[in-house]
Scaffold this motif. Structure first.
Motif, PDB file in Angstrom:
ATOM      1  N   PHE A   1       0.836  -1.203   0.000  1.00 14.43           N
ATOM      2  CA  PHE A   1       0.000   0.000   0.000  1.00 14.43           C
ATOM      3  C   PHE A   1       0.875   1.259   0.000  1.00 14.43           C
ATOM      4  O   PHE A   1       0.628   2.204  -0.763  1.00 14.43           O
ATOM      5  CB  PHE A   1      -0.916   0.000   1.225  1.00 14.43           C
ATOM      6  N   ILE A   2       1.897   1.278   0.821  1.00 12.49           N
ATOM      7  CA  ILE A   2       2.796   2.437   0.906  1.00 12.49           C
ATOM      8  C   ILE A   2       3.554   2.626  -0.414  1.00 12.49           C
ATOM      9  O   ILE A   2       3.649   3.747  -0.947  1.00 12.49           O
ATOM     10  CB  ILE A   2       3.782   2.266   2.077  1.00 12.49           C
ATOM     11  N   ARG A   3       4.090   1.550  -0.953  1.00  9.12           N
ATOM     12  CA  ARG A   3       4.854   1.623  -2.202  1.00  9.12           C
ATOM     13  C   ARG A   3       3.975   2.123  -3.347  1.00  9.12           C
ATOM     14  O   ARG A   3       4.392   2.983  -4.138  1.00  9.12           O
ATOM     15  CB  ARG A   3       5.417   0.236  -2.546  1.00  9.12           C
ATOM     16  N   THR A   4       2.749   1.612  -3.424  1.00 15.33           N
ATOM     17  CA  THR A   4       1.836   2.033  -4.484  1.00 15.33           C
ATOM     18  C   THR A   4       1.423   3.491  -4.313  1.00 15.33           C
ATOM     19  O   THR A   4       1.341   4.246  -5.292  1.00 15.33           O
ATOM     20  CB  THR A   4       0.582   1.137  -4.490  1.00 15.33           C
ATOM     21  N   SER A   5       1.199   3.909  -3.075  1.00 11.97           N
ATOM     22  CA  SER A   5       0.788   5.293  -2.805  1.00 11.97           C
ATOM     23  C   SER A   5       1.885   6.282  -3.178  1.00 11.97           C
ATOM     24  O   SER A   5       1.618   7.325  -3.792  1.00 11.97           O
ATOM     25  CB  SER A   5       0.413   5.449  -1.327  1.00 11.97           C
ATOM     26  N   ILE A   6       3.126   5.963  -2.818  1.00 15.39           N
ATOM     27  CA  ILE A   6       4.245   6.847  -3.157  1.00 15.39           C
ATOM     28  C   ILE A   6       4.421   6.913  -4.672  1.00 15.39           C
ATOM     29  O   ILE A   6       4.656   7.988  -5.247  1.00 15.39           O
ATOM     30  CB  ILE A   6       5.547   6.373  -2.482  1.00 15.39           C
ATOM     31  N   SER A   7       4.306   5.770  -5.336  1.00 13.49           N
ATOM     32  CA  SER A   7       4.415   5.739  -6.801  1.00 13.49           C
ATOM     33  C   SER A   7       3.331   6.599  -7.445  1.00 13.49           C
ATOM     34  O   SER A   7       3.590   7.346  -8.395  1.00 13.49           O
ATOM     35  CB  SER A   7       4.318   4.298  -7.308  1.00 13.49           C
ATOM     36  N   ALA A   8       2.105   6.514  -6.916  1.00 13.90           N
ATOM     37  CA  ALA A   8       0.997   7.325  -7.446  1.00 13.90           C
ATOM     38  C   ALA A   8       1.259   8.807  -7.243  1.00 13.90           C
ATOM     39  O   ALA A   8       0.935   9.633  -8.117  1.00 13.90           O
ATOM     40  CB  ALA A   8      -0.312   6.920  -6.756  1.00 13.90           C
ATOM     41  N   PHE A   9       1.871   9.166  -6.111  1.00 14.85           N
ATOM     42  CA  PHE A   9       2.205  10.565  -5.843  1.00 14.85           C
ATOM     43  C   PHE A   9       3.199  11.086  -6.884  1.00 14.85           C
ATOM     44  O   PHE A   9       3.061  12.207  -7.395  1.00 14.85           O
ATOM     45  CB  PHE A   9       2.783  10.702  -4.432  1.00 14.85           C
ATOM     46  N   PHE A  10       4.187  10.261  -7.233  1.00 19.31           N
ATOM     47  CA  PHE A  10       5.161  10.666  -8.247  1.00 19.31           C
ATOM     48  C   PHE A  10       4.511  10.780  -9.626  1.00 19.31           C
ATOM     49  O   PHE A  10       4.905  11.627 -10.435  1.00 19.31           O
ATOM     50  CB  PHE A  10       6.333   9.686  -8.283  1.00 19.31           C
ATOM     51  N   VAL A  11       3.522   9.938  -9.906  1.00 19.31           N
ATOM     52  CA  VAL A  11       2.798  10.048 -11.176  1.00 19.31           C
ATOM     53  C   VAL A  11       2.108  11.400 -11.263  1.00 19.31           C
ATOM     54  O   VAL A  11       2.144  12.075 -12.309  1.00 19.31           O
ATOM     55  CB  VAL A  11       1.773   8.903 -11.311  1.00 19.31           C
ATOM     56  N   LEU A  12       1.485  11.832 -10.172  1.00 17.30           N
ATOM     57  CA  LEU A  12       0.814  13.140 -10.152  1.00 17.30           C
ATOM     58  C   LEU A  12       1.816  14.271 -10.366  1.00 17.30           C
ATOM     59  O   LEU A  12       1.533  15.231 -11.099  1.00 17.30           O
ATOM     60  CB  LEU A  12       0.082  13.327  -8.818  1.00 17.30           C
ATOM     61  N   LEU A  13       2.994  14.159  -9.744  1.00 22.46           N
ATOM     62  CA  LEU A  13       4.032  15.175  -9.937  1.00 22.46           C
ATOM     63  C   LEU A  13       4.462  15.240 -11.402  1.00 22.46           C
ATOM     64  O   LEU A  13       4.641  16.332 -11.964  1.00 22.46           O
ATOM     65  CB  LEU A  13       5.240  14.865  -9.053  1.00 22.46           C
ATOM     66  N   MET A  14       4.623  14.085 -12.024  1.00 19.10           N
ATOM     67  CA  MET A  14       5.082  14.055 -13.415  1.00 19.10           C
ATOM     68  C   MET A  14       4.001  14.531 -14.384  1.00 19.10           C
ATOM     69  O   MET A  14       4.306  15.026 -15.464  1.00 19.10           O
ATOM     70  CB  MET A  14       5.557  12.645 -13.772  1.00 19.10           C
ATOM     71  N   MET A  15       2.747  14.367 -13.992  1.00 17.68           N
ATOM     72  CA  MET A  15       1.667  14.907 -14.825  1.00 17.68           C
ATOM     73  C   MET A  15       1.656  16.435 -14.754  1.00 17.68           C
ATOM     74  O   MET A  15       1.247  17.108 -15.709  1.00 17.68           O
ATOM     75  CB  MET A  15       0.322  14.339 -14.361  1.00 17.68           C
ATOM     76  N   TYR A  16       2.143  16.996 -13.633  1.00 18.86           N
ATOM     77  CA  TYR A  16       2.228  18.453 -13.484  1.00 18.86           C
ATOM     78  C   TYR A  16       3.465  18.979 -14.222  1.00 18.86           C
ATOM     79  O   TYR A  16       3.385  19.958 -14.963  1.00 18.86           O
ATOM     80  CB  TYR A  16       2.283  18.823 -12.005  1.00 18.86           C
ATOM     81  N   PHE A  17       4.640  18.310 -13.981  1.00 26.67           N
ATOM     82  CA  PHE A  17       5.858  18.679 -14.702  1.00 26.67           C
ATOM     83  C   PHE A  17       5.923  17.795 -15.948  1.00 26.67           C
ATOM     84  O   PHE A  17       6.593  16.763 -15.966  1.00 26.67           O
ATOM     85  CB  PHE A  17       7.089  18.453 -13.824  1.00 26.67           C
ATOM     86  N   ALA A  18       5.208  18.200 -16.986  1.00 26.12           N
ATOM     87  CA  ALA A  18       4.977  17.320 -18.137  1.00 26.12           C
ATOM     88  C   ALA A  18       6.189  17.135 -19.033  1.00 26.12           C
ATOM     89  O   ALA A  18       6.184  16.266 -19.908  1.00 26.12           O
ATOM     90  CB  ALA A  18       3.803  17.848 -18.962  1.00 26.12           C
ATOM     91  N   GLU A  19       7.234  17.943 -18.848  1.00 28.82           N
ATOM     92  CA  GLU A  19       8.397  17.815 -19.727  1.00 28.82           C
ATOM     93  C   GLU A  19       9.619  18.412 -19.063  1.00 28.82           C
ATOM     94  O   GLU A  19       9.541  19.013 -17.988  1.00 28.82           O
ATOM     95  CB  GLU A  19       8.124  18.517 -21.056  1.00 28.82           C
ATOM     96  N   GLY A  20      10.770  18.233 -19.729  1.00 26.67           N
ATOM     97  CA  GLY A  20      12.003  18.838 -19.237  1.00 26.67           C
ATOM     98  C   GLY A  20      12.769  17.945 -18.283  1.00 26.67           C
ATOM     99  O   GLY A  20      12.386  16.801 -17.990  1.00 26.67           O
ATOM    100  N   ASP A  21      13.867  18.503 -17.751  1.00 27.10           N
ATOM    101  CA  ASP A  21      14.760  17.738 -16.884  1.00 27.10           C
ATOM    102  C   ASP A  21      14.107  17.390 -15.550  1.00 27.10           C
ATOM    103  O   ASP A  21      14.452  16.370 -14.932  1.00 27.10           O
ATOM    104  CB  ASP A  21      16.047  18.534 -16.632  1.00 27.10           C
ATOM    105  N   VAL A  22      13.180  18.244 -15.077  1.00 27.42           N
ATOM    106  CA  VAL A  22      12.511  17.950 -13.804  1.00 27.42           C
ATOM    107  C   VAL A  22      11.735  16.637 -13.917  1.00 27.42           C
ATOM    108  O   VAL A  22      11.819  15.764 -13.034  1.00 27.42           O
ATOM    109  CB  VAL A  22      11.558  19.092 -13.399  1.00 27.42           C
ATOM    110  N   LYS A  23      11.000  16.490 -15.008  1.00 24.51           N
ATOM    111  CA  LYS A  23      10.260  15.245 -15.203  1.00 24.51           C
ATOM    112  C   LYS A  23      11.210  14.064 -15.346  1.00 24.51           C
ATOM    113  O   LYS A  23      10.934  12.958 -14.849  1.00 24.51           O
ATOM    114  CB  LYS A  23       9.369  15.343 -16.443  1.00 24.51           C
ATOM    115  N   LEU A  24      12.331  14.263 -16.017  1.00 22.23           N
ATOM    116  CA  LEU A  24      13.314  13.199 -16.197  1.00 22.23           C
ATOM    117  C   LEU A  24      13.809  12.684 -14.845  1.00 22.23           C
ATOM    118  O   LEU A  24      13.882  11.467 -14.611  1.00 22.23           O
ATOM    119  CB  LEU A  24      14.483  13.712 -17.030  1.00 22.23           C
TER     120      LEU A  24
END
Length: 320
Positions: free
Chosen positions: A79-102
């Protein structure tokens, strides 16, 4: 000579990583031995799954089948691993491109990739439960095969990966690398108890096999890092941030495991990752440059393992 052998024994994983790095330098493109490296390198890489199979067989010969049952912390960590992974997905959807997303992709893959099958070897050395860790590894791989086709298309729009493909890909690895040596070991315990007993008496055999394997993986990792085509700051972040990801995962695992009396096993379960699968997933479905992060993670996790083993030998328990 005795001092050298004593140092190697205390810091086996660290020495294995140094050997792997030196071998890469000896056979790299700038070395006169590079033609020989073109032959030796692929041959060593081909050996990796066979060495893992053998070391897991040796380790699993020590498992009592009655201990192979799920525990509450197995599901809490998923549950913890999946939740953290989902949080990073949301971050990457916000930072849609560039080195930050990388960089975020690199950290994301370090969280989402499953537990290394060989984590049982280090878990045994640290006094944890091989059986509990093995069951967790099976569960972690099943969960990974489910969440990858859900998360990857959100991270990279071009990531064309279906549930059946992800499930089949990961289960194929689980069956060949984890389940086959486990079944073979249990059959050995049942029908060839003398053979199993002889294997059990060689306490460090699997550990030294893992050290050999680690030297090969380290050489592969150094090669990927050196060849990464990315700017200096971004490369530094891809190398350094996995250290914090590694420490966070070990810490969370140990914290959760502490509530269930299985602190060592839970720490290794969440902290020690199958980075080879992580690198392959990144190169195949995400930004290939982000594969530097799981490559760096394998170095950091084994530095943590080396420190834990040193503490275990020096103090008789883990100080962290």
């Amino acid at each position: 000579m005795n001092k050298v052998l004593s140092f190697v024994k205390k810091w086996t994983l660290l020495c294995a990583m140094l050997v792997g790095s030196v071998l890469y330098l000896l056979f790299s493109d700038v070395s006169l031995l590079q033609p020989m490296g073109d032959v030796i390198g692929p041959a060593l890489v081909e050996m990796v799954p066979y060495v893992i199979f053998a070391l897991l067989y040796v380790t699993f010969c020590k498992i009592d089948i009655s201990n192979l049952r799920p525990r509450a912390w197995h599901f809490w960590l998923q549950f913890i691993r999946t939740s953290i992974s989902a949080f990073f997905v949301l971050l990457m959807m916000y930072f849609a491109e560039g080195d930050v997303k990388l960089v975020l992709e690199g950290c994301f893959i370090c969280f989402i990739c499953p537990t290394a099958a060989s984590a049982a070897v280090v878990t045994e050395k640290l006094g944890g439960s091989i059986a509990s860790l093995t069951v967790y590894t099976l569960i972690a791989n099943i969960v990974t095969s489910i969440i990858i086709p859900l998360f990857f298309p959100m991270v990279e729009k071009s990531a064309d990966i279906t549930f059946l493909f992800a499930f089949g890909m990961i289960m194929r690895r689980v069956v060949t690398v984890l389940l086959l040596p486990l079944c073979l070991a249990l059959l050995t315990r049942r029908y060839l108890p003398k053979v199993a007993g002889a294997i059990k008496r060689r306490k460090n055999l699997a550990f030294y096999m893992w050290a050999f394997n680690l030297s090969i993986v380290t050489g592969m990792t150094v090669h990927n890092i050196v060849d990464a085509e990315v700017g200096g700051i971004t490369l530094s972040l891809l190398l350094i941030l996995p250290l914090f990801v590694c420490l966070v995962q070990f810490a969370i695992g140990k914290w959760v495991g502490g509530f269930f009396g299985d602190r060592v096993s839970a720490g290794q379960a969440l902290g020690q990752k199958n980075t080879i699968v992580g690198i392959w997933l990144t190169v195949t479905f995400l930004n290939p440059v982000a594969a530097v992060a799981p490559g760096a993670y394998v170095l950091w996790q084994n530095l943590v393992n080396s420190w834990q083993l040193w503490c275990k030998e020096k103090y008789g328990y883990l100080k962290w």
